[in-house]
Scaffold this motif. Structure first.
Motif, mmCIF file in Angstrom:
data_model
loop_
_atom_site.group_PDB
_atom_site.id
_atom_site.type_symbol
_atom_site.label_atom_id
_atom_site.label_comp_id
_atom_site.label_asym_id
_atom_site.label_seq_id
_atom_site.Cartn_x
_atom_site.Cartn_y
_atom_site.Cartn_z
ATOM 1 N N ARG A 124 51.409 49.887 23.288
ATOM 2 C CA ARG A 124 50.403 50.404 21.989
ATOM 3 C C ARG A 124 51.752 49.160 20.597
ATOM 4 O O ARG A 124 53.037 48.887 21.357
ATOM 5 N N HIS A 128 46.975 53.835 12.868
ATOM 6 C CA HIS A 128 46.433 52.310 14.257
ATOM 7 C C HIS A 128 45.430 53.252 14.956
ATOM 8 O O HIS A 128 45.382 54.708 15.033
ATOM 9 N N GLU A 134 45.845 45.340 21.052
ATOM 10 C CA GLU A 134 47.311 45.520 20.851
ATOM 11 C C GLU A 134 47.126 44.004 19.619
ATOM 12 O O GLU A 134 47.479 43.845 18.379
ATOM 13 N N TRP A 146 44.106 44.214 17.469
ATOM 14 C CA TRP A 146 45.031 44.746 15.525
ATOM 15 C C TRP A 146 45.484 44.351 15.276
ATOM 16 O O TRP A 146 45.723 44.647 14.078
#
Length: 410
Positions: A82, A123, A363, A366
């Motif tokens: 992550r 997150h 990720e 993101w």
């Protein structure tokens, strides 16, 4: 995210990616930190204590720097694939001296810790983690709490099962896209490091300029006081008073300008400078994620497959042997057990491989969504600089009018 991500911010890498959420993220809710008084602890193990404040909840807890280190180490074990923040250093070396209590260093550490916690609490996955919740809310000393309540630090891939739908979202050319991104990370980190350094210098230059204006004001006022001391009329012409009034008007405006410069600099340091640093850290965190993928994403599937092949061959030879050896049953059971165990390990590791690829891709998406926060920061920056310039124009315009009015009277 096709149609959402601008080409300059990963659109060509994320092209064709499905997504239900809008590209632009709302402003993040910040976790705040404040230094709690003087250093605590014994003579040889003194440490600072930080108040970790959640403004929206109205709560705060006390944490040491070592607690932050434990939190990040633990989360790295749980979520190695992550996007995780890095912590500011415990101390830095400057001209042969180690700084750990310097005011400027502590302020930069405070802001760095704030950015790290804000990244975690924003997150989409990690914000729900129980360990993070404990760190943010448990009033007990974290070291004591850990001893009484050990945390399970099993890797996320052991507990998360991907569906066929999840895997179907991975692009066929995933490896080439990630390779392209890896090649860009280093120069992106370099450029954004230079940008943050420059912007930080500009803000501090403005802050220093505000102090210079204050000194300018004080010197002008001091000069007029000397000129107006008792007995000055013996040598000073009456018309000099006009110049004195203009000097005092300049001093007054210099003080106002200094206040404007200082307020603008402090706001810049708290807003756009912090946001640009956060933006830089996105690429730093991606770089670190790729490094963890390289070191922690490896497995021994090929070795296990070769061993399964060898043991399968041995079992086949054993079964065709004539006559069968006295230990046939025991040998066959042992080889079968080894093959089954290795095959289960292979299946588990292949699922982990899929998870690592899927997780890294999630990720990356993101990370690039987080870059949209820079848009909000730049809009605010433009508005602040416009207001700052307008205020300066008004202040200097007032001085020009005052001086001009006095000149007209003469």
């Amino acid at each position: 995210m096709e149609g959402n991500g601008p080409s300059g911010f990963g659109g060509n890498i994320l092209g064709g990616r499905d997504g239900d959420e809008a590209w632009q993220l709302p402003a993040q809710s910040r976790v705040q930190l404040a230094l709690k008084g003087d250093m605590e602890g014994s003579l040889f193990s003194k440490h600072h204590v930080w108040l970790v404040i959640q403004p929206e909840r109205g709560t705060s807890v006390e944490r040491r720097y070592s607690d932050f280190v434990y939190l990040l180490d633990a989360l790295t074990k749980r979520y190695p694939f992550r996007l995780l923040p890095s912590l500011p250093p415990k101390r830095i070396q400057l001209q042969g001296r180690y700084l750990a209590a310097d005011d400027l260093f502590l302020e930069r550490r405070r802001k760095g810790l704030e950015r790290a916690l804000t990244a975690l609490t924003s997150h989409p996955v990690i914000k729900h983690d129980g360990l993070l919740a404990t760190f943010l809310n448990e009033q007990t000393d974290l070291t004591l709490y850990r001893k009484a309540h050990p945390f399970d630090l099993s890797e996320e891939s052991h507990t998360r099962t991907l569906s066929p739908s999840d895997l179907s979202k991975l692009p066929q050319d995933l490896d080439s896209r990630l390779t392209l991104l890896r090649q860009r990370i280093a120069p992106l980190v370099e450029h954004w490091t230079r940008i943050t350094t420059t912007l930080d210098r500009l803000a501090h230059r403005r802050l220093n300029q505000s102090k210079e204006y204050e000194a300018f004001k004080e010197s002008l006022e001091a000069a007029v006081r000397v000129e107006r001391e008792q007995g000055a009329e013996a040598y000073k012409q009456r018309m000099v008073e006009q110049t004195e009034r203009e000097v005092l008007a300049t001093a007054r405006v210099a003080g106002e300008v200094g206040e404007t410069e200082g307020a603008s600099a402090r706001r810049k340091l708290e807003t756009v400078v912090e946001e640009v640093k956060r933006h830089r850290e996105i690429y730093v965190n991606l770089r670190d994620l790729f490094a963890r993928q390289t070191t922690l994403g490896i497995d021994n599937v090929d070795k296990l497959r070769k061993r399964v092949e060898t043991n399968t061959s041995k079992l086949s030879i054993l079964r065709t042997a004539s006559p069968r050896p006295p230990t046939f049953d025991a040998d066959a059971d042992r080889l079968t057990s080894l093959i089954d165990a290795d095959q289960r390990s292979i299946d588990q590791l292949l699922r982990r491989r899929d998870f690592v690829r899927w997780c890294v891709w999630e990720e990356v998406g993101w990370a690039f969504r987080c870059t949209s926060l820079l848009s909000l920061a730049l809009k605010g920056y433009a508005a602040d600089e416009t207001a700052y310039a307008k205020r300066l124009a008004e202040q200097w315009g007032a001085l020009a009018e005052a001086v001009g009015a006095d000149a007209a009277v003469m």
